[in-house]
Write an enzyme that holds these catalytic residues in place. Structure first.
Site, mmCIF file in Angstrom:
data_model
loop_
_atom_site.group_PDB
_atom_site.id
_atom_site.type_symbol
_atom_site.label_atom_id
_atom_site.label_comp_id
_atom_site.label_asym_id
_atom_site.label_seq_id
_atom_site.Cartn_x
_atom_site.Cartn_y
_atom_site.Cartn_z
ATOM 1 N N CYS A 16 53.403 58.732 -47.750
ATOM 2 C CA CYS A 16 52.229 58.048 -47.192
ATOM 3 C C CYS A 16 52.119 56.597 -47.646
ATOM 4 C CB CYS A 16 50.952 58.812 -47.524
ATOM 5 S SG CYS A 16 50.455 58.711 -49.248
ATOM 6 N N CYS A 55 48.165 62.448 -49.888
ATOM 7 C CA CYS A 55 48.785 63.223 -48.798
ATOM 8 C C CYS A 55 49.305 64.585 -49.233
ATOM 9 C CB CYS A 55 49.916 62.426 -48.152
ATOM 10 S SG CYS A 55 51.447 62.418 -49.116
ATOM 11 N N CYS A 91 55.373 55.169 -64.937
ATOM 12 C CA CYS A 91 54.036 55.023 -65.507
ATOM 13 C C CYS A 91 53.058 55.158 -64.352
ATOM 14 C CB CYS A 91 53.960 53.640 -66.159
ATOM 15 S SG CYS A 91 52.395 53.295 -66.938
ATOM 16 N N CYS A 149 50.789 64.065 -54.644
ATOM 17 C CA CYS A 149 50.085 62.850 -54.240
ATOM 18 C C CYS A 149 48.648 63.203 -53.867
ATOM 19 C CB CYS A 149 50.804 62.242 -53.042
ATOM 20 S SG CYS A 149 49.953 60.833 -52.330
ATOM 21 N N CYS A 172 54.273 56.632 -53.047
ATOM 22 C CA CYS A 172 54.584 57.907 -52.417
ATOM 23 C C CYS A 172 55.415 57.612 -51.171
ATOM 24 C CB CYS A 172 53.293 58.620 -52.036
ATOM 25 S SG CYS A 172 53.564 60.104 -51.038
#
Ligand SMILES: [Zn+2]
Length: 134
Positions: free
Chosen positions: A100, A51, A122, A48, A97
């Site tokens: 976060c 984070c 996607c 991510c 995510c």
């Protein structure tokens, strides 16, 4: 719901570039075929960009020709959160995510891709950062 990593908007804005912020925190979408990882075949782990949580790996990345990096499964099921999204007059499943809450993209299924799950995560390139393993 509460996320493990939560920050005020001003902190996200200071940490992320304007285009990263637009996608990750405002659920924007980068233009098709422009993202830096669309056709990437490098082996590694995609984390991510907000984070640093490990979200996807090159093992599950496949060529969907849809214009965005596509994965048939996350690295771990618990790494992502799936949320019903009815914006833009469509019924879609948003992928965030799990650590976060940042927006990553959408997941589609039953499209007939020859993958083990028949799912297509996607994901916007700009939501991810690739850590190459070779
Ligand atoms: Zn995150």
């Amino acid at each position: 719901m509460a996320y493990e990593v939560e920050k005020p908007d001003e902190e996200w804005q200071a940490q992320l570039s304007p285009s990263e912020y637009q996608v990750l925190r405002l659920a924007g979408t980068e233009p098709a075929f422009r993202g830096e990882y669309t056709d990437t075949k490098t082996k590694g782990v995609y984390s991510c960009r907000a984070c640093g949580a490990e979200l996807f790996t090159s093992n599950e990345k496949f060529e969907s020709h849809c214009g965005w990096p596509s994965f048939y499964d996350p690295k771990d099921t618990s790494a992502v959160e799936l949320v019903a999204d009815t914006s833009h007059g469509m019924i879609r499943t948003e992928v965030r995510c799990a650590r976060c809450g940042s927006h990553l993209g959408h997941v589609f299924e039953g499209e007939g891709y020859p993958t083990p799950t028949d799912q297509r995560y996607c994901i916007n390139s700009i939501s991810l950062r690739l850590e190459p393993t070779e």
